[in-house]
Design a protein around this motif. Structure first.
Motif, PDB file in Angstrom:
ATOM      1  N   TRP A   1       0.838  -1.217   0.000  1.00 54.82           N
ATOM      2  CA  TRP A   1       0.000   0.000   0.000  1.00 54.82           C
ATOM      3  C   TRP A   1       0.871   1.265   0.000  1.00 54.82           C
ATOM      4  O   TRP A   1       0.580   2.238  -0.696  1.00 54.82           O
ATOM      5  N   ALA A   2       1.964   1.249   0.786  1.00 54.61           N
ATOM      6  CA  ALA A   2       2.843   2.426   0.884  1.00 54.61           C
ATOM      7  C   ALA A   2       3.545   2.719  -0.430  1.00 54.61           C
ATOM      8  O   ALA A   2       3.967   3.863  -0.684  1.00 54.61           O
ATOM      9  N   SER A   3       3.669   1.704  -1.294  1.00 53.86           N
ATOM     10  CA  SER A   3       4.337   1.918  -2.574  1.00 53.86           C
ATOM     11  C   SER A   3       3.457   2.668  -3.563  1.00 53.86           C
ATOM     12  O   SER A   3       3.938   3.112  -4.613  1.00 53.86           O
ATOM     13  N   GLY A   4       2.154   2.832  -3.235  1.00 54.19           N
ATOM     14  CA  GLY A   4       1.259   3.634  -4.067  1.00 54.19           C
ATOM     15  C   GLY A   4       0.420   2.813  -5.014  1.00 54.19           C
ATOM     16  O   GLY A   4       0.710   1.633  -5.279  1.00 54.19           O
ATOM     17  N   PRO A   5      -0.626   3.416  -5.551  1.00 57.14           N
ATOM     18  CA  PRO A   5      -1.530   2.712  -6.479  1.00 57.14           C
ATOM     19  C   PRO A   5      -0.917   2.605  -7.875  1.00 57.14           C
ATOM     20  O   PRO A   5       0.001   3.339  -8.230  1.00 57.14           O
ATOM     21  N   ASP A   6      -1.424   1.656  -8.656  1.00 52.57           N
ATOM     22  CA  ASP A   6      -0.969   1.499 -10.037  1.00 52.57           C
ATOM     23  C   ASP A   6      -1.994   2.075 -11.014  1.00 52.57           C
ATOM     24  O   ASP A   6      -1.964   1.774 -12.209  1.00 52.57           O
ATOM     25  N   LYS A   7      -2.925   2.880 -10.527  1.00 51.16           N
ATOM     26  CA  LYS A   7      -3.936   3.510 -11.382  1.00 51.16           C
ATOM     27  C   LYS A   7      -3.736   5.029 -11.330  1.00 51.16           C
ATOM     28  O   LYS A   7      -3.560   5.609 -10.251  1.00 51.16           O
ATOM     29  N   ASP A   8      -3.828   5.647 -12.471  1.00 52.90           N
ATOM     30  CA  ASP A   8      -3.560   7.089 -12.554  1.00 52.90           C
ATOM     31  C   ASP A   8      -4.615   7.930 -11.848  1.00 52.90           C
ATOM     32  O   ASP A   8      -4.327   9.047 -11.401  1.00 52.90           O
ATOM     33  N   SER A   9      -5.806   7.399 -11.716  1.00 53.18           N
ATOM     34  CA  SER A   9      -6.893   8.168 -11.090  1.00 53.18           C
ATOM     35  C   SER A   9      -6.834   8.148  -9.562  1.00 53.18           C
ATOM     36  O   SER A   9      -7.612   8.829  -8.891  1.00 53.18           O
ATOM     37  N   LEU A  10      -5.940   7.335  -9.009  1.00 50.74           N
ATOM     38  CA  LEU A  10      -5.813   7.208  -7.549  1.00 50.74           C
ATOM     39  C   LEU A  10      -4.458   7.743  -7.106  1.00 50.74           C
ATOM     40  O   LEU A  10      -3.485   7.732  -7.867  1.00 50.74           O
ATOM     41  N   VAL A  11      -4.398   8.169  -5.831  1.00 49.18           N
ATOM     42  CA  VAL A  11      -3.163   8.726  -5.303  1.00 49.18           C
ATOM     43  C   VAL A  11      -2.897   8.138  -3.916  1.00 49.18           C
ATOM     44  O   VAL A  11      -3.825   7.685  -3.223  1.00 49.18           O
ATOM     45  N   SER A  12      -1.628   8.193  -3.522  1.00 48.70           N
ATOM     46  CA  SER A  12      -1.243   7.811  -2.163  1.00 48.70           C
ATOM     47  C   SER A  12      -1.171   9.071  -1.312  1.00 48.70           C
ATOM     48  O   SER A  12      -0.661  10.105  -1.754  1.00 48.70           O
ATOM     49  N   LEU A  13      -1.640   8.980  -0.089  1.00 46.05           N
ATOM     50  CA  LEU A  13      -1.627  10.117   0.827  1.00 46.05           C
ATOM     51  C   LEU A  13      -0.349  10.160   1.677  1.00 46.05           C
ATOM     52  O   LEU A  13      -0.180  11.099   2.455  1.00 46.05           O
ATOM     53  N   LEU A  14       0.504   9.191   1.497  1.00 48.76           N
ATOM     54  CA  LEU A  14       1.740   9.137   2.284  1.00 48.76           C
ATOM     55  C   LEU A  14       2.808  10.008   1.635  1.00 48.76           C
ATOM     56  O   LEU A  14       2.988   9.966   0.404  1.00 48.76           O
ATOM     57  N   PRO A  15       3.535  10.776   2.402  1.00 52.07           N
ATOM     58  CA  PRO A  15       4.660  11.539   1.845  1.00 52.07           C
ATOM     59  C   PRO A  15       5.731  10.597   1.310  1.00 52.07           C
ATOM     60  O   PRO A  15       5.878   9.444   1.767  1.00 52.07           O
ATOM     61  N   ALA A  16       6.487  11.047   0.326  1.00 56.93           N
ATOM     62  CA  ALA A  16       7.563  10.237  -0.242  1.00 56.93           C
ATOM     63  C   ALA A  16       8.575   9.870   0.852  1.00 56.93           C
ATOM     64  O   ALA A  16       8.922  10.693   1.706  1.00 56.93           O
ATOM     65  N   GLY A  17       9.046   8.647   0.799  1.00 58.11           N
ATOM     66  CA  GLY A  17      10.039   8.185   1.780  1.00 58.11           C
ATOM     67  C   GLY A  17       9.454   7.587   3.038  1.00 58.11           C
ATOM     68  O   GLY A  17      10.195   7.111   3.920  1.00 58.11           O
ATOM     69  N   THR A  18       8.130   7.587   3.156  1.00 57.97           N
ATOM     70  CA  THR A  18       7.506   6.995   4.348  1.00 57.97           C
ATOM     71  C   THR A  18       7.632   5.469   4.288  1.00 57.97           C
ATOM     72  O   THR A  18       7.331   4.847   3.265  1.00 57.97           O
ATOM     73  N   GLN A  19       8.058   4.880   5.369  1.00 55.53           N
ATOM     74  CA  GLN A  19       8.229   3.428   5.437  1.00 55.53           C
ATOM     75  C   GLN A  19       7.324   2.827   6.505  1.00 55.53           C
ATOM     76  O   GLN A  19       7.111   3.427   7.578  1.00 55.53           O
ATOM     77  N   VAL A  20       6.804   1.662   6.201  1.00 58.61           N
ATOM     78  CA  VAL A  20       6.071   0.885   7.208  1.00 58.61           C
ATOM     79  C   VAL A  20       7.106   0.010   7.917  1.00 58.61           C
ATOM     80  O   VAL A  20       7.690  -0.894   7.314  1.00 58.61           O
ATOM     81  N   GLN A  21       7.345   0.295   9.195  1.00 58.89           N
ATOM     82  CA  GLN A  21       8.437  -0.370   9.922  1.00 58.89           C
ATOM     83  C   GLN A  21       8.044  -1.737  10.477  1.00 58.89           C
ATOM     84  O   GLN A  21       8.840  -2.679  10.431  1.00 58.89           O
ATOM     85  N   SER A  22       6.853  -1.840  11.025  1.00 57.98           N
ATOM     86  CA  SER A  22       6.465  -3.107  11.647  1.00 57.98           C
ATOM     87  C   SER A  22       4.953  -3.187  11.805  1.00 57.98           C
ATOM     88  O   SER A  22       4.253  -2.163  11.793  1.00 57.98           O
ATOM     89  N   VAL A  23       4.499  -4.421  11.959  1.00 59.15           N
ATOM     90  CA  VAL A  23       3.092  -4.701  12.255  1.00 59.15           C
ATOM     91  C   VAL A  23       3.058  -5.753  13.348  1.00 59.15           C
ATOM     92  O   VAL A  23       3.748  -6.779  13.254  1.00 59.15           O
ATOM     93  N   SER A  24       2.292  -5.512  14.382  1.00 57.46           N
ATOM     94  CA  SER A  24       2.151  -6.498  15.453  1.00 57.46           C
ATOM     95  C   SER A  24       0.705  -6.545  15.902  1.00 57.46           C
ATOM     96  O   SER A  24       0.010  -5.518  15.941  1.00 57.46           O
ATOM     97  N   PHE A  25       0.264  -7.746  16.216  1.00 53.83           N
ATOM     98  CA  PHE A  25      -1.109  -7.952  16.695  1.00 53.83           C
ATOM     99  C   PHE A  25      -1.051  -8.215  18.194  1.00 53.83           C
ATOM    100  O   PHE A  25      -0.470  -9.214  18.643  1.00 53.83           O
ATOM    101  N   THR A  26      -1.671  -7.329  18.973  1.00 53.81           N
ATOM    102  CA  THR A  26      -1.645  -7.462  20.426  1.00 53.81           C
ATOM    103  C   THR A  26      -2.999  -7.080  21.008  1.00 53.81           C
ATOM    104  O   THR A  26      -3.518  -5.990  20.740  1.00 53.81           O
ATOM    105  N   ASP A  27      -3.543  -8.017  21.821  1.00 51.63           N
ATOM    106  CA  ASP A  27      -4.795  -7.754  22.554  1.00 51.63           C
ATOM    107  C   ASP A  27      -5.914  -7.260  21.631  1.00 51.63           C
ATOM    108  O   ASP A  27      -6.623  -6.287  21.952  1.00 51.63           O
ATOM    109  N   GLY A  28      -6.064  -7.888  20.490  1.00 47.41           N
ATOM    110  CA  GLY A  28      -7.146  -7.552  19.580  1.00 47.41           C
ATOM    111  C   GLY A  28      -6.943  -6.260  18.816  1.00 47.41           C
ATOM    112  O   GLY A  28      -7.881  -5.774  18.169  1.00 47.41           O
ATOM    113  N   THR A  29      -5.728  -5.713  18.867  1.00 47.58           N
ATOM    114  CA  THR A  29      -5.425  -4.461  18.178  1.00 47.58           C
ATOM    115  C   THR A  29      -4.195  -4.646  17.297  1.00 47.58           C
ATOM    116  O   THR A  29      -3.203  -5.263  17.717  1.00 47.58           O
TER     117      THR A  29
END
Length: 263
Positions: A163-191
């Protein structure tokens, strides 16, 4: 009368002397032959004993000489065995090292097998869904991809990075600033806890754009079974997020069916 007496006396004396002389002449000389023979026999026994001792010594020497080659052969064989043992010691060490290596390889194989079995037990999400805004920031669209990921934390991280790499359709855009990285994902206590690099703080979206961004983040987590998302910056809950949003508490995701699908 006197003459007769003298005559008798003279005869008696002659007889006595004659008897003594005869006794001396007839006396048998002492024969020492037996003693000499006995001495010779004794001497012979001593000589025989000495000869026997000499013969025994010679026999022992000959026996030792005959046995010594065997002893020498045994010594040589023992020396060869010692040398073989010394040669075998490095082999045994190599075998020990090989055994250790085999154990490591077996453990690694078991871990890999366990990982594969664990991966087989994890459900797979076929065609993970991503969310993007139109270039006018008016609507959020649901995009069905052909990417399959596991339903665990690793699969969710893969989905967020896609998702962070952006859409492959010209009509859609990513709201993340350039260079933003997703560092980690963890599932804890239902969150689901999603950590971003601090480059995300450079986004200038306004209140509506910030709301769209946080909603997209929450919607992606929902397909992994988590309705609540805690946004993190560099692994920590930020005090302020983009100027208008409060993210000190988890965000509730909306209903994915409420968003249009764009193929």
């Amino acid at each position: 009368m006197k003459k007769s007496t003298l005559l008798v006396s003279g005869l008696s004396a002659m007889l006595i002397l004659s008897a003594c002389g005869q006794g001396d002449g007839d006396s048998t000389p002492i024969d020492n032959t037996g003693g000499n023979e006995l001495n010779e026999e004794n001497n012979g026994s001593e000589e025989n004993q000495e000869n026997s001792e000499e013969n025994n010594e010679e026999a022992n020497e000959e026996t030792n000489d005959e046995e010594n080659p065997e002893n020498e052969a045994n010594d040589e064989e023992n020396a060869e065995n010692d040398a073989s043992n010394e040669e075998n010691e490095p082999v045994n060490e190599d075998n020990t090292e090989n055994a250790g290596n085999n154990d490591d390889e077996n453990n690694a194989a078991e871990e890999e097998e366990n990982t594969e079995e664990a991966a087989e037990d994890v459900a797979v999400i076929d065609g993970v869904e991503l969310y993007f805004s139109d270039d006018q920031l008016m609507e959020i669209y649901r995009v069905q991809t052909d990417v399959s990921v596991t339903s665990d934390e690793n699969g969710a991280l893969e989905a967020y990075q896609l998702w962070a790499s952006g859409p492959d359709k010209d009509s859609l855009v990513s709201l993340l600033p350039a260079g933003t990285q997703v560092q980690s994902v963890s599932f804890t206590d239902g969150t689901a806890h999603i950590s971003f690099s601090d480059a995300i703080l450079e986004a200038n979206l306004g209140s509506s754009g910030e709301l769209m961004l946080t909603e997209q983040i929450a919607l992606i987590a929902k397909q992994f079974g988590y309705d609540r998302v805690q946004i993190l910056i560099e692994g920590s809950v930020p005090d302020i997020f983009l100027g208008h949003m409060e993210v000190d508490e988890p965000i509730e995701a909306g209903n994915p069916e409420s968003y249009q699908t764009m193929d």
